[in-house]
Design an enzyme around this catalytic site. Structure first.
Site, PDB file in Angstrom:
ATOM      1  N   GLY A   1      -4.632  -9.429  17.641  1.00 55.46           N
ATOM      2  CA  GLY A   1      -4.763 -10.663  18.411  1.00 55.46           C
ATOM      3  C   GLY A   1      -4.909 -10.354  19.892  1.00 55.46           C
ATOM      4  O   GLY A   1      -4.174  -9.529  20.428  1.00 55.46           O
TER       5      GLY A   1
ATOM      6  N   ASN B   1      38.560  28.980  -7.246  1.00 53.84           N
ATOM      7  CA  ASN B   1      39.313  27.893  -6.616  1.00 53.84           C
ATOM      8  C   ASN B   1      39.506  26.671  -7.510  1.00 53.84           C
ATOM      9  O   ASN B   1      40.210  25.744  -7.134  1.00 53.84           O
ATOM     10  CB  ASN B   1      38.600  27.449  -5.330  1.00 53.84           C
ATOM     11  CG  ASN B   1      37.158  27.033  -5.578  1.00 53.84           C
ATOM     12  OD1 ASN B   1      36.500  27.569  -6.453  1.00 53.84           O
ATOM     13  ND2 ASN B   1      36.672  26.098  -4.785  1.00 53.84           N
TER      14      ASN B   1
ATOM     15  N   LYS C   1      32.321  27.448   1.309  1.00 51.92           N
ATOM     16  CA  LYS C   1      32.546  26.021   1.117  1.00 51.92           C
ATOM     17  C   LYS C   1      33.967  25.640   1.530  1.00 51.92           C
ATOM     18  O   LYS C   1      34.937  26.262   1.100  1.00 51.92           O
ATOM     19  CB  LYS C   1      32.291  25.661  -0.354  1.00 51.92           C
ATOM     20  CG  LYS C   1      32.678  24.241  -0.747  1.00 51.92           C
ATOM     21  CD  LYS C   1      33.923  24.269  -1.600  1.00 51.92           C
ATOM     22  CE  LYS C   1      34.292  22.899  -2.115  1.00 51.92           C
ATOM     23  NZ  LYS C   1      35.543  22.909  -2.896  1.00 51.92           N
TER      24      LYS C   1
ATOM     25  N   ASP D   1       9.512  -2.138  11.312  1.00 55.14           N
ATOM     26  CA  ASP D   1       8.739  -0.924  11.041  1.00 55.14           C
ATOM     27  C   ASP D   1       7.968  -0.459  12.283  1.00 55.14           C
ATOM     28  O   ASP D   1       6.838  -0.006  12.194  1.00 55.14           O
ATOM     29  CB  ASP D   1       7.775  -1.146   9.868  1.00 55.14           C
ATOM     30  CG  ASP D   1       6.740  -2.230  10.160  1.00 55.14           C
ATOM     31  OD1 ASP D   1       6.939  -3.013  11.122  1.00 55.14           O
ATOM     32  OD2 ASP D   1       5.718  -2.301   9.436  1.00 55.14           O
TER      33      ASP D   1
ATOM     34  N   THR E   1       5.464 -14.830   9.062  1.00 52.94           N
ATOM     35  CA  THR E   1       6.438 -14.375  10.062  1.00 52.94           C
ATOM     36  C   THR E   1       7.270 -15.522  10.609  1.00 52.94           C
ATOM     37  O   THR E   1       8.468 -15.361  10.863  1.00 52.94           O
ATOM     38  CB  THR E   1       5.706 -13.670  11.207  1.00 52.94           C
ATOM     39  OG1 THR E   1       4.643 -14.521  11.702  1.00 52.94           O
ATOM     40  CG2 THR E   1       5.104 -12.354  10.747  1.00 52.94           C
TER      41      THR E   1
ATOM     42  N   ARG F   1       0.811  -1.219   0.000  1.00 50.22           N
ATOM     43  CA  ARG F   1       0.000   0.000   0.000  1.00 50.22           C
ATOM     44  C   ARG F   1       0.844   1.269   0.000  1.00 50.22           C
ATOM     45  O   ARG F   1       0.336   2.359  -0.244  1.00 50.22           O
ATOM     46  CB  ARG F   1      -0.955  -0.003   1.202  1.00 50.22           C
ATOM     47  CG  ARG F   1      -2.154  -0.927   0.987  1.00 50.22           C
ATOM     48  CD  ARG F   1      -3.206  -0.666   2.022  1.00 50.22           C
ATOM     49  NE  ARG F   1      -2.833  -1.174   3.327  1.00 50.22           N
ATOM     50  CZ  ARG F   1      -3.307  -0.710   4.478  1.00 50.22           C
ATOM     51  NH1 ARG F   1      -4.150   0.298   4.489  1.00 50.22           N
ATOM     52  NH2 ARG F   1      -2.923  -1.238   5.622  1.00 50.22           N
TER      53      ARG F   1
END
Length: 465
Positions: A145, A390, A355, A108, A83, A16
């Site tokens: 569950g 540079n 920089k 996750d 799983t 999804r």
């Protein structure tokens, strides 16, 4: 947490999400969800980790190669068959760690905390459990569950579709996080059967097998039900981001940081911000950032992997992998690129880029200037439009500008070149040779006038009309 290991399940595609990346690499506040899980294991001092990969496994392995805090082994679940099947892929890892206890968790679950893992482990050892299930209480447990207890032990875990009306009323649910005795887990994995319509091996079936074997299954109920939160869609991911974003902002508020507005403000979980600092709207503070006290950061600033001192003002500034000392004022529209050091009392104005350079104390770079690969001393003044040239097309070279030098407007400093102490460059000069201390360098052609040129040109235009 001595003699522990972990198996992290990270094989899922996350259909999804509609992404080319595995679900565990979806980011929350600049870090993949898998990174949060690994960091939780590290904080809990779990000694070894094995990550079960699957969909786009090479992407997960590439991410793990950048993970500096703890090494992780990987195993491949080429075919996703549940799983239990995923944990079976780590059988060799489990056999190598057979004298330990193993934590099994999903990759996750960014809200799972080290405190929960540690507390569940202590209960696991104290009760001498074969398995300890981490549980949570939900006001609406629909879809989860249910945990059915027998005293302080777990009698069974019932999936909603199989639960009676009484069992469906139970609010304690399975989080999907477990502590197993490793040897016991290996034994239970050998007994698993795909006795379901999907033909998959479910890890939850090991709970019933454990109870049938006469061994104890315990349950640690976490106080914060957020531990179960994950993301199966972009909407879920957004909601997790927003929840974590605000929780981090509130935490900094409690530590004395002011937020004039939280609109567009995003702060990495590892950021450190001192008291009485003000964060303005649109500010993004990414990973590995330390900000001192009494600063004003924003609006619309971005900082990553950088250190900022006290009493610093950053207005519309992007700063990467650099150090800004105290009492510095920068912006708006300034880019501080990696490996730069901005020392105290420096002022950098609008449309300036720095920089790989060091800018000395009290130096001013007011506007429209590029300072790259340069070592700049104290109290130097840069006029408008200065460029350190540079790069010669093959190699980068450095400029050195000594204390109290004055660099005139539109000066090009062609590196490698040195401008001496208190030396001046005239506006519009292109400096290709070293300038001695206290000297004035003028490197431009002499001005000439051509009388009547404009009148003749304008006359020509009028004839055409």
């Amino acid at each position: 947490m001595k003699d522990t290991c972990a198996v992290v399940l990270a094989a899922g595609k996350g259909t999804r999400m509609k992404s080319k990346k595995p679900k565990v690499l979806a980011e929350i506040l600049f870090q993949p969800m898998l990174g949060y899980v690994l960091e939780t294991c590290r904080q809990a001092e779990v000694e070894k980790v094995c990550v079960v990969t699957g969909f786009e496994a090479e992407q997960v392995e590439a991410y793990l190669s950048t993970w500096e805090h703890m090494p992780a082994e990987t195993v491949l679940q080429a075919e996703q068959r549940g799983t239990g099947h995923a944990v079976m892929m780590a059988r060799e890892f489990l056999q190598e760690n057979i004298g330990t206890d193993v934590l099994v968790l999903y990759g996750d679950t960014p809200y799972l905390s080290a405190e929960v893992i540690e507390a569940a482990y202590l209960q696991h050892k104290r009760q001498n459990n074969a398995v300890t299930v981490v549980t949570a209480l939900l006001q609406d447990p629909t879809g989860y569950g249910r945990i059915i207890r027998d005293g302080d032990a777990i009698a069974k875990i019932v999936e909603q579709r199989d639960a009676t009306e009484k069992e469906q009323a139970v609010k304690e649910i399975n989080s999907g996080v477990y502590w197993f005795n490793t040897a016991h887990l290996l034994e239970m994995l050998s007994l698993l059967q795909p006795n379901n319509a999907q033909g998959e091996y479910y890890l939850t079936d090991t709970i019933g097998l454990t109870i049938a074997a006469g061994k104890r299954v315990g349950g640690y109920c976490a106080e914060n039900s957020d531990i179960i939160l994950g993301a199966n869609s972009r909407k879920d991911l957004y909601e997790l981001n927003e929840k974590m974003r605000m929780s981090i902002i509130y935490r900094h508020m409690e530590n004395g940081v002011t937020f004039a507005s939280t609109d567009g403000v995003m702060i990495s979980p590892d950021a450190q911000i001192g008291a009485d600092t003000v964060i303005l709207g649109g500010t993004i503070i990414k990973d590995h950032v330390v900000i001192g006290e009494d600063c004003v950061i924003g609006p619309n600033s971005l900082i990553q992997k950088s250190t900022v001192g006290d009493r610093v003002k950053l207005n519309a500034v992007q700063c990467y992998q650099s150090r800004i000392h105290s009492d510095v004022d920068i912006g708006p529209f300034v880019h501080i690129r990696p490996n730069s050091e901005i020392k105290s009392f420096v002022h950098i104005g609008d449309f300036v880029e720095v920089k790989n350079s060091t800018i000395g104390e009290g130096t001013g770079i007011s506007h429209l200037t590029y300072v790259g690969d340069s070592d700049v001393g104290k109290n130097v003044n840069f006029g408008c439009g200065v460029v350190t040239v540079n790069y010669d097309g093959v190699h980068k070279h450095r400029c050195r500008i000594e204390d109290e030098a004055f660099i005139g407007c539109n000066t090009n400093l062609v590196a490698p070149v040195r401008v001496g102490k208190s030396a001046y460059t005239a506006a519009g000069s292109t400096i290709t040779k070293d300038v001695p201390d206290y000297a004035l360098a003028i490197a431009r052609s002499r001005q000439e006038e051509k009388p009547g040129f404009a009148a003749k040109k304008l006359a020509g235009r009028k004839k055409k009309v």
